[in-house]
Design a protein around this motif. Structure first.
Motif, mmCIF file in Angstrom:
data_model
loop_
_atom_site.group_PDB
_atom_site.id
_atom_site.type_symbol
_atom_site.label_atom_id
_atom_site.label_comp_id
_atom_site.label_asym_id
_atom_site.label_seq_id
_atom_site.Cartn_x
_atom_site.Cartn_y
_atom_site.Cartn_z
ATOM 1 N N ASN A 123 -1.472 -49.188 9.717
ATOM 2 C CA ASN A 123 -2.247 -47.944 9.699
ATOM 3 C C ASN A 123 -1.531 -46.845 8.937
ATOM 4 O OD1 ASN A 123 -4.374 -49.013 11.137
ATOM 5 N ND2 ASN A 123 -3.635 -48.282 13.114
ATOM 6 N N ASN A 146 -2.937 -44.699 5.527
ATOM 7 C CA ASN A 146 -3.051 -43.240 5.488
ATOM 8 C C ASN A 146 -2.012 -42.581 4.590
ATOM 9 O OD1 ASN A 146 -5.199 -43.182 7.357
ATOM 10 N ND2 ASN A 146 -3.743 -43.358 9.065
ATOM 11 N N ASP A 149 -6.129 -39.653 16.031
ATOM 12 C CA ASP A 149 -7.116 -40.604 15.525
ATOM 13 C C ASP A 149 -6.455 -41.914 15.118
ATOM 14 O OD1 ASP A 149 -9.085 -38.773 15.971
ATOM 15 O OD2 ASP A 149 -9.141 -38.030 13.897
ATOM 16 N N LYS A 150 -5.247 -41.804 14.562
ATOM 17 C CA LYS A 150 -4.533 -43.033 14.187
ATOM 18 C C LYS A 150 -4.176 -43.872 15.419
ATOM 19 C CE LYS A 150 -0.289 -43.667 13.753
ATOM 20 N NZ LYS A 150 1.166 -43.747 13.487
ATOM 21 N N LYS A 194 -5.814 -43.866 18.224
ATOM 22 C CA LYS A 194 -7.055 -44.442 18.743
ATOM 23 C C LYS A 194 -7.510 -45.629 17.897
ATOM 24 C CE LYS A 194 -8.768 -40.252 20.998
ATOM 25 N NZ LYS A 194 -9.853 -39.223 21.060
ATOM 26 N N THR A 195 -7.215 -45.574 16.600
ATOM 27 C CA THR A 195 -7.515 -46.720 15.742
ATOM 28 C C THR A 195 -6.650 -47.912 16.132
ATOM 29 O OG1 THR A 195 -8.083 -45.206 13.932
ATOM 30 C CG2 THR A 195 -7.662 -47.511 13.355
ATOM 31 N N ASN A 196 -5.402 -47.642 16.450
ATOM 32 C CA ASN A 196 -4.536 -48.718 16.952
ATOM 33 C C ASN A 196 -5.076 -49.291 18.258
ATOM 34 O OD1 ASN A 196 -2.932 -48.069 14.797
ATOM 35 N ND2 ASN A 196 -1.299 -47.101 15.998
ATOM 36 N N THR A 218 -8.123 -49.773 19.136
ATOM 37 C CA THR A 218 -9.212 -50.733 18.940
ATOM 38 C C THR A 218 -8.695 -52.136 18.691
ATOM 39 O OG1 THR A 218 -9.272 -50.197 16.577
ATOM 40 C CG2 THR A 218 -10.724 -48.940 18.048
ATOM 41 N N LYS A 219 -7.439 -52.266 18.269
ATOM 42 C CA LYS A 219 -6.842 -53.574 18.047
ATOM 43 C C LYS A 219 -6.028 -54.054 19.248
ATOM 44 C CE LYS A 219 -6.495 -52.641 13.083
ATOM 45 N NZ LYS A 219 -5.591 -52.565 11.914
#
Length: 566
Positions: free
Chosen positions: A264, A268, A278-279, A281-283, A285-286
Motif C-alpha cells: 500500500n 501511494n 484510509d490506508k 482501512k485498506t489494509n 480489507t485484506k
C-alpha cells in the motif's frame, strides 16, 4: 418456516439441561483445549477445576492473598497453566498440575478479562482488559506492562495513536471497557474501540497494521475467535452479533501484515498527500471480510458472551436480560435453529465444549448448568445397513446371497498387514479435531485425584483391626466377619473353638470346628462307644443379625440341625 426449526434433530447442538455444577458462587468458566477440565472462578477468590468426565472437583486453587471475586480464568495452550484475574486488581498465574502459584502481580485497575499468549507453551505474557483504560500487555514474570493503542486519528499529514479511550467534555473517562483478544497464533492482537473499529496491533511492536470498520459504528463489547481461527465474532452495543472471516494466515502473520503495508505504501508513493487512516482501512480489507449479522429482530435484546461451537458450525449467543436464561443458536450461514430456555436466572458467562455438543452456562446465582443433546433411543442406529420399515415388505434374496463360495469379483480385498513391522506402543496418532485446529500435543488432559482431609479423618475414626482373618480366595466369609465384630459365633456353630496361628510373621485367626451331635452318634456307633450328647446342641443359641446362609431359627428342633455337619 425453516426446516432446521421443524427438525431440530438434524443439528449437533445441545437441547436440554443435563446436569448442573455447584460449588460456592461461580462467576466465570473456561474449558481446557480438549474439554476434559473446566476451570471456574468463584466469588470468594477460589478457583475450582472440575473433571468434566466425572463431574468431580480435581483441584482447588486458593491464594491466601486473594479473597475477592474472580473476574476471568484462562488456560494456556497445553493446559499446564491457568491465569486468574480478580477484582482486587491482581493477576495470578498457576501451575495446575503441581497446584502451585507461579507468580502474582497487582495492576492499577481491575482486569475484567485476561488472556494468556496462545502461541507460547509456558506463557508469561498476558493481555489484560481493565475497567476503564486501554488494554495492557503484561509480563507476569517481572510485572512490566505496555498500553496498547485504541484509536488512530489524522492530523494533517501526520497521525496520532491514542492509548486512552475517548473522554467526555469534562475530561472524565467513560465507563466502557475496551475489548481485546489474541488471534489464533498470538502474533497480533485485535482491539475494539468505542468508534466501532477493530485495530490489528502487533504483539511485540504495538504497531497498528490495519483498521477494520464494523458496520453500525457502535461500541464493541466482545471479540471472539473461533477454535480454528478462521472466523471472528464481534458483539456491539447496537444489539447485533457480527461474523467476520479471518483472511490472515495462522503462521507468520506479522510478515503478511508487513507485506500488505509495504504494498500500500508503494501504491501511494505518487500521491503527495494521503490519509493514513484510509490506508489502514485498506489494509483491513485484506485482513478480515465481513460476512453477516445475527440478532433478534423482534425483541432487540442485548447479547452476552457470544461464542463458536468446537467445529465452527454453530454460533451461540446468550440473552443479557435480567431474569432470563435464554440461549440462541444459529447456523454459521445465518439461520436461527434453536432457542433454549433455562431457569429464570440471568446469564453471566457461557462456554461451548471444544469437541462435543455441550454448553455450560453460569447464572447470576453462581450455578453452572450443563446443556447437552437430548438423545433418543434408535435401535436402527446400531446397524449401519439396517433400514426401518413402516410396514412389512416381502424380501427377495439375491441369487448368490447365501452361497458358500461367492463370486470372486464380489470378494472384499483383504488388507495386507506387515507382521514384521515394529509396533509403537508408546505414542498414538491423534486424529481428533484438536490436531486439525491448533496442533496441540502433550496437553494436560486429566489431573490425579488428591485425597481430601475429610477422608483421612474418617479413616482415623475407624482404625484397622490388629487381627487378620484367614482369607479364602482373597475374601473373608460372612461368618468370619461376624466373629471378629461380636466376639462370639453367631451361627449354629457357636461353641466352636478358636486359636491363633503364626503364619509368615503375622497373626491369623483360625477356627477349629467340632462335629455335630449326629456326627458324634455316627462316630460312636462306629467305635462302639457310649455317646454323651452335648447339652448345648439341644437348642440353638440366639442368632445375631444379619444372618448368614448357615444360620437357622432358634425354635427349630435338634432333629433338623443334626443332619448338617459344619
Amino acid at each position: 418456516m425453516n426446516v432446521p426449526i421443524i427438525d431440530p434433530l438434524q443439528g449437533d447442538f445441545p437441547e436440554i439441561i443435563e446436569d448442573f455444577l455447584q460449588y460456592g458462587s461461580m462467576k466465570c468458566i473456561a474449558f481446557n483445549s480438549c474439554g476434559t477440565l473446566l476451570a471456574a472462578g468463584c466469588s470468594d477468590g477460589n478457583c475450582i477445576i472440575w473433571d468434566f468426565e466425572t463431574r468431580g472437583i480435581s483441584r482447588k486453587l486458593r491464594d491466601s492473598a486473594t479473597i475477592s471475586p474472580i473476574t476471568s480464568v484462562c488456560w494456556s495452550k497445553h493446559g499446564h497453566r491457568l491465569l486468574v484475574s480478580a477484582t482486587d486488581k491482581s493477576l495470578t498465574l498457576w501451575d495446575v498440575k503441581k497446584c502451585e502459584k507461579i507468580s502474582r502481580i497487582t495492576l492499577q485497575q481491575t482486569a475484567l478479562h485476561a488472556r494468556l499468549d496462545p502461541g507460547a507453551l509456558e506463557p508469561t505474557i498476558c493481555l489484560a482488559c481493565p475497567l476503564s483504560s486501554a488494554p495492557l500487555l503484561v509480563d507476569i514474570s517481572n510485572g512490566s506492562s505496555t498500553s496498547l493503542p485504541v484509536s488512530v486519528s489524522q492530523e494533517g499529514n501526520n497521525y496520532t495513536v491514542a492509548t486512552n479511550p475517548r473522554k467526555f467534555s469534562d475530561g472524565s473517562t467513560p465507563f466502557t471497557p475496551t475489548a481485546a483478544t489474541f488471534d489464533w497464533s498470538g502474533e497480533v492482537i485485535c482491539v475494539g474501540n468505542s468508534k466501532g473499529e477493530i485495530l490489528i496491533v502487533g504483539t511485540k511492536t504495538s504497531k497498528v497494521y490495519a483498521i477494520i470498520p464494523v458496520p453500525g459504528g457502535a461500541v464493541i463489547k466482545d471479540i471472539v475467535f473461533s477454535r480454528s481461527g478462521l472466523y471472528v465474532l464481534t458483539n456491539s452495543n447496537d444489539r447485533v452479533i457480527r461474523l467476520f472471516e479471518n483472511l490472515l494466515p495462522h503462521h507468520n502473520t506479522i510478515n503478511e501484515l508487513e507485506t500488505i503495508d509495504s504494498s500500500n505504501n508503494n501504491t501511494n508513493n505518487n500521491v503527495e498527500e494521503y490519509d493514513i487512516v484510509d490506508k489502514l482501512k485498506t489494509n483491513g480489507t485484506k485482513c478480515m471480510k465481513y460476512l453477516r449479522e445475527f440478532q433478534d429482530v423482534v425483541t432487540k435484546i442485548q447479547w452476552k458472551t457470544p461464542c463458536f461451537s468446537g467445529d465452527d458450525e454453530w454460533i451461540l449467543g446468550a440473552s443479557a436480560s435480567k431474569g432470563e436464561h435464554k440461549l440462541y443458536i444459529w447456523e454459521r450461514l445465518g439461520h436461527l435453529v434453536k432457542i433454549l430456555e433455562g431457569p429464570k436466572e440471568a446469564i453471566i458467562d457461557l462456554v461451548w465444549h471444544p469437541e462435543r455438543p455441550i454448553v455450560v452456562s453460569v447464572s447470576v446465582t453462581g450455578t453452572a448448568y450443563v446443556w447437552a443433546k437430548d438423545y433418543v433411543e434408535n435401535w436402527s442406529a446400531f446397524a449401519p445397513d439396517f433400514k426401518e420399515l413402516e410396514e412389512n415388505e416381502e424380501y427377495i434374496e439375491k441369487e448368490d446371497e447365501f452361497d458358500i463360495n461367492p463370486r470372486e469379483d464380489e470378494k472384499e480385498k483383504e488388507e495386507v498387514i506387515d507382521e514384521d513391522a515394529e509396533v509403537d506402543i508408546d505414542n498414538s496418532e491423534d486424529t481428533s479435531i484438536l490436531k486439525a485446529s491448533n496442533g496441540s500435543y502433550g496437553e494436560l488432559r486429566y489431573l490425579a485425584a488428591v485425597p481430601s482431609p475429610e477422608q483421612s479423618e474418617q479413616q482415623d475414626k475407624y482404625p484397622a483391626s490388629p487381627i487378620k482373618l484367614e482369607e479364602s480366595n482373597n475374601s473373608a466369609s460372612p461368618f468370619d466377619m461376624d466373629v471378629v465384630a461380636n466376639g462370639h459365633a453367631s451361627s449354629p456353630m457357636e461353641g466352636s473353638e478358636f486359636f491363633f496361628a503364626e503364619e509368615d510373621g503375622g497373626t491369623s485367626l483360625k477356627r477349629k470346628r467340632k462335629p455335630s451331635a449326629k456326627g458324634m452318634e455316627m462316630q460312636a456307633e462306629k467305635d462302639k462307644k457310649p455317646v454323651i450328647k452335648n447339652p448345648k446342641s439341644s437348642s440353638l443359641s440366639k442368632i445375631s443379625k444379619p444372618r448368614t446362609k448357615y444360620e437357622f431359627d432358634s425354635d427349630q428342633d435338634d432333629e433338623f440341625t443334626d443332619g448338617f455337619v459344619f
